[in-house]
Design a protein around this motif. Sequence first.
Motif, PDB file in Angstrom:
ATOM      1  N   GLU A 130       0.828  -1.219   0.000  1.00  0.00           N
ATOM      2  CA  GLU A 130       0.000   0.000   0.000  1.00  0.00           C
ATOM      3  C   GLU A 130       0.858   1.264   0.000  1.00  0.00           C
ATOM      4  N   LYS A 131       2.039   1.171   0.614  1.00  0.00           N
ATOM      5  CA  LYS A 131       2.919   2.349   0.706  1.00  0.00           C
ATOM      6  C   LYS A 131       3.653   2.618  -0.607  1.00  0.00           C
ATOM      7  N   CYS A 132       4.087   1.579  -1.296  1.00  0.00           N
ATOM      8  CA  CYS A 132       4.826   1.785  -2.553  1.00  0.00           C
ATOM      9  C   CYS A 132       3.917   1.356  -3.706  1.00  0.00           C
ATOM     10  N   SER A 133       4.160   1.830  -4.898  1.00  0.00           N
ATOM     11  CA  SER A 133       3.224   1.547  -5.984  1.00  0.00           C
ATOM     12  C   SER A 133       3.402   0.142  -6.576  1.00  0.00           C
ATOM     13  N   SER A 134       4.596  -0.418  -6.441  1.00  0.00           N
ATOM     14  CA  SER A 134       4.843  -1.704  -7.097  1.00  0.00           C
ATOM     15  C   SER A 134       4.261  -2.877  -6.299  1.00  0.00           C
ATOM     16  N   ALA A 135       4.203  -4.034  -6.969  1.00  0.00           N
ATOM     17  CA  ALA A 135       3.802  -5.261  -6.277  1.00  0.00           C
ATOM     18  C   ALA A 135       4.921  -5.668  -5.322  1.00  0.00           C
ATOM     19  N   VAL A 136       4.577  -6.418  -4.274  1.00  0.00           N
ATOM     20  CA  VAL A 136       5.561  -6.808  -3.264  1.00  0.00           C
ATOM     21  C   VAL A 136       5.491  -8.321  -3.035  1.00  0.00           C
ATOM     22  N   LEU A 137       6.679  -8.967  -3.097  1.00  0.00           N
ATOM     23  CA  LEU A 137       6.758 -10.379  -2.728  1.00  0.00           C
ATOM     24  C   LEU A 137       7.603 -10.459  -1.462  1.00  0.00           C
ATOM     25  N   VAL A 138       6.961 -10.681  -0.306  1.00  0.00           N
ATOM     26  CA  VAL A 138       7.730 -10.834   0.924  1.00  0.00           C
ATOM     27  C   VAL A 138       8.178 -12.284   1.013  1.00  0.00           C
ATOM     28  N   LYS A 139       9.512 -12.459   1.105  1.00  0.00           N
ATOM     29  CA  LYS A 139      10.088 -13.806   1.082  1.00  0.00           C
ATOM     30  C   LYS A 139      10.269 -14.324   2.511  1.00  0.00           C
ATOM     31  N   GLY A 140       9.616 -15.439   2.790  1.00  0.00           N
ATOM     32  CA  GLY A 140       9.650 -15.980   4.145  1.00  0.00           C
ATOM     33  C   GLY A 140      10.612 -17.146   4.303  1.00  0.00           C
ATOM     34  N   GLY A 141      11.614 -17.204   3.431  1.00  0.00           N
ATOM     35  CA  GLY A 141      12.556 -18.331   3.465  1.00  0.00           C
ATOM     36  C   GLY A 141      13.262 -18.511   4.805  1.00  0.00           C
ATOM     37  N   HIS A 142      13.406 -17.415   5.574  1.00  0.00           N
ATOM     38  CA  HIS A 142      14.106 -17.523   6.862  1.00  0.00           C
ATOM     39  C   HIS A 142      13.144 -17.728   8.020  1.00  0.00           C
ATOM     40  N   LEU A 143      11.868 -17.925   7.709  1.00  0.00           N
ATOM     41  CA  LEU A 143      10.868 -18.084   8.765  1.00  0.00           C
ATOM     42  C   LEU A 143      10.031 -19.339   8.479  1.00  0.00           C
ATOM     43  N   PRO A 144      10.622 -20.529   8.715  1.00  0.00           N
ATOM     44  CA  PRO A 144       9.872 -21.757   8.428  1.00  0.00           C
ATOM     45  C   PRO A 144       8.719 -21.946   9.414  1.00  0.00           C
ATOM     46  N   PHE A 145       7.694 -22.647   8.957  1.00  0.00           N
ATOM     47  CA  PHE A 145       6.536 -22.941   9.796  1.00  0.00           C
ATOM     48  C   PHE A 145       6.477 -24.441  10.108  1.00  0.00           C
ATOM     49  N   LEU A 146       5.824 -24.762  11.214  1.00  0.00           N
ATOM     50  CA  LEU A 146       5.528 -26.164  11.531  1.00  0.00           C
ATOM     51  C   LEU A 146       4.330 -26.582  10.685  1.00  0.00           C
ATOM     52  N   SER A 147       4.055 -27.881  10.663  1.00  0.00           N
ATOM     53  CA  SER A 147       2.956 -28.322   9.795  1.00  0.00           C
ATOM     54  C   SER A 147       1.596 -27.821  10.284  1.00  0.00           C
ATOM     55  N   ASP A 148       1.501 -27.414  11.566  1.00  0.00           N
ATOM     56  CA  ASP A 148       0.225 -26.876  12.047  1.00  0.00           C
ATOM     57  C   ASP A 148       0.048 -25.387  11.708  1.00  0.00           C
ATOM     58  N   GLY A 149       1.035 -24.792  11.009  1.00  0.00           N
ATOM     59  CA  GLY A 149       0.893 -23.408  10.579  1.00  0.00           C
ATOM     60  C   GLY A 149       1.489 -22.391  11.547  1.00  0.00           C
ATOM     61  N   SER A 150       2.069 -22.875  12.666  1.00  0.00           N
ATOM     62  CA  SER A 150       2.712 -21.931  13.588  1.00  0.00           C
ATOM     63  C   SER A 150       4.189 -21.782  13.230  1.00  0.00           C
ATOM     64  N   VAL A 151       4.794 -20.660  13.700  1.00  0.00           N
ATOM     65  CA  VAL A 151       6.192 -20.394  13.376  1.00  0.00           C
ATOM     66  C   VAL A 151       7.095 -21.424  14.066  1.00  0.00           C
ATOM     67  N   ALA A 152       8.041 -21.997  13.291  1.00  0.00           N
ATOM     68  CA  ALA A 152       8.986 -22.968  13.861  1.00  0.00           C
ATOM     69  C   ALA A 152      10.147 -22.191  14.469  1.00  0.00           C
ATOM     70  N   ARG A 153      10.280 -22.247  15.773  1.00  0.00           N
ATOM     71  CA  ARG A 153      11.359 -21.487  16.424  1.00  0.00           C
ATOM     72  C   ARG A 153      12.610 -22.337  16.599  1.00  0.00           C
ATOM     73  N   ARG A 154      12.484 -23.668  16.394  1.00  0.00           N
ATOM     74  CA  ARG A 154      13.654 -24.546  16.443  1.00  0.00           C
ATOM     75  C   ARG A 154      13.755 -25.349  15.138  1.00  0.00           C
TER      76      ARG A 154
END
Lengths: 422, 422
Positions: free
Chosen positions: A79-103
Amino acid sequence: MSHQVMISTSGSVLLPPEAISNLCSNLIPLATLLTPNIPEAQHLLLYYTNPGVLPTAAFPIDNINSMADVVDLAKRLQEKCSSAVLVKGGHLPFLSDGSVARRQKGKAFVMDVLALSNGTVKIFSSPYIDSNNTHGTGCSLASAIACNIGFSQPLPTAVSNARDYISGAIAASYPLGKGSGPINHVHNIYRRPYSKGRFFDYLINHPRVAKIWNDYVNHDFVKKIANGTLSTENFVWYLKQDYLFLIHFVRAKALLTYKGTTMSKINECSTNLSGAIRESALHVRYCAELIPGLTEQDLESTPEAPATTAYTRYILDIGHSGDIAALMVSLISCSVGYQVAAKNREKEDSSVRTSEGNPFWKWIEEYASDKYAEETQVQRDVLEKLAEGFGVTQVEELVEIFRKVTEMERNFFSAAVEAKIP
Amino acid sequence: MSHQVMISTSGSVLLPPEAISNLCSNLIPLATLLTPNIPEAQHLLLYYTNPGVLPTAAFPIDNINSMADVVDLAKRLQEKCSSAVLVKGGHLPFLSDGSVARRQKGKAFVMDVLALSNGTVKIFSSPYIDSNNTHGTGCSLASAIACNIGFSQPLPTAVSNARDYISGAIAASYPLGKGSGPINHVHNIYRRPYSKGRFFDYLINHPRVAKIWNDYVNHDFVKKIANGTLSTENFVWYLKQDYLFLIHFVRAKALLTYKGTTMSKINECSTNLSGAIRESALHVRYCAELIPGLTEQDLESTPEAPATTAYTRYILDIGHSGDIAALMVSLISCSVGYQVAAKNREKEDSSVRTSEGNPFWKWIEEYASDKYAEETQVQRDVLEKLAEGFGVTQVEELVEIFRKVTEMERNFFSAAVEAKIP
């Protein structure tokens, strides 16, 4: 296409505030797509919200606690910038239940969020790959997306295909050097081991084939036909077995014609079929000349030798279990091999012509003839055209089929020389 | 590996006499193979014969008048230096009668002569290619030979394969820039358009397939099964036709099992076959519950709808005319599509469970079950393994097969919704 790393994987801010200000004011307005990782997205969002207070260290990623937080981040930045945005979550893996994997344990998937300028959001998730070889992932993803846009793919498709490409490149990487290794950019690139139009040459020169092919096309049996020293009994034994062979050879060519799915392929295969039927008629005439009174029925009632059964039924099984290319390869060793065998004899000093009293010479003439050469050329041309599209596994399988039929041709000739006629 | 151009294509001597002297005294004794063109071979031979009188211009090539002259040149040079010599005759094309072609017209073939250090000579000839795009041919040939030696190929094989590679690269070149264009080094390199393990995803996301696939797995027919609004008559119509479909589907899986040429493939295909037979038994039970007294014989005697005939016989023809991969692709849209369709309904708010009075819900449960998921996963795994070896043409053909069967699945569902039961 431009790719600028702003915050590294380790969390260092790589650009001074003035550069970030410049980036946001001058470069981003020109961009089709921004591809920040989560800290970069947070950093940029802060700049757009309050340009005066840019921190010098990266945001801690642990204030992102759910998939919804990543979606929210992508939407707010878009919304702030005019271009499309792809936020890359490669460094934030999730567990299979959809919660953030902290380990490390249980990391199941990673997700990237694409926020388009029309307000829609697309989530891409893919299995988490445990690999240190992720050097250059961001640059490669941005480049791959740019290439896909160049191929006229809509942005979500371009991103989806680029992500697949990068996942494949990480999965196929090798640990090179120290630290994070590079991803494997050429993981879905292959090399065919022959040039266009040279597949048949590749087959006969293949290390597993070359000797057998040479033994076959320069077999004693053919040499004895050419110099007239073969016994008439052995030649007749061969003609009878070859007649039985031709019955199934013709059936296989009919099956090949069935497998041709375009009228031109059907036409070429059927011409080939007619040629083989004519060849069998020739055998009947040869036999009748050598053994007056011998009929087609006598030929058909000849007991089938093991070498004949093995060869013909192997070809038919290839025809039933494989595709048109496999069947064609199983047939071509016979067709072209006879031509080469006859042509080689034409050049030899030891050869004895019909006029010099060799009753078998017309066999050589038939297979060295221009008409026969034309027929084999049609088959070779069809095969070479098919070979332009072969995959690596297929090539390996076809070499094995060719090796095996060539061996059976050689064995068939050996059986003909060695046959003890009572 | 080192490649040094001594005399250019245009005839200029590119090295001063001192450098040639150094080359002959210090570098050539270390070489496995020299690859001079004809003027270079003449120049080097002169140096070895009489080092004092090196000319500054290249020899005229027109003192070579026959194939024998080239052989002689190669042998003489090889005797002087210790390494093997490949004299390249690319600039001296021959007519088909074996005489030197002095004009463009009738140029038939070129030949290279390999003189080995054991005194034997091997002649390589290949068709003359009329092309200006020969820039870098010599460097590329020497590099290709060196690579092939690195692959442990004997020298004559290494040379033969390198020549094939170079001929292919010239034949596949594009005229880039001005003057002699470059040869095409990547002429036998191709790219598979999907990463390892992602072939099925590639199929369903393919531009020619994506919409049809989506129409199929989210078809009104399945939604009406899930929310219980389908008429019993239409569900029975579907079950009967699907029973007829399953007869041929099972036959096709038997054919698939025949096409498995390793025991593990045969085992996987046969498990798959058993699953489909169990699925057909389930249909009989469903039908008997909905229409008490309906027997398997009643099902088998149902007249076959055109959509059923079209789909089943198309699959069987793919089975007869194609290979195991083609048949597997023709079957997998049904197997995996049913799973996706059922799984999608499980998540929907509009779905009505058995306990809530939906007599059709068990259909959803069956195809969304873990057991069914396991069975489809086996098929997907076999296909993904095969897909690692597909060639480019094959991929195109498989996409078309998948598109067509997916369209027929969709049409089958449409026929089930639209069937007017009297």
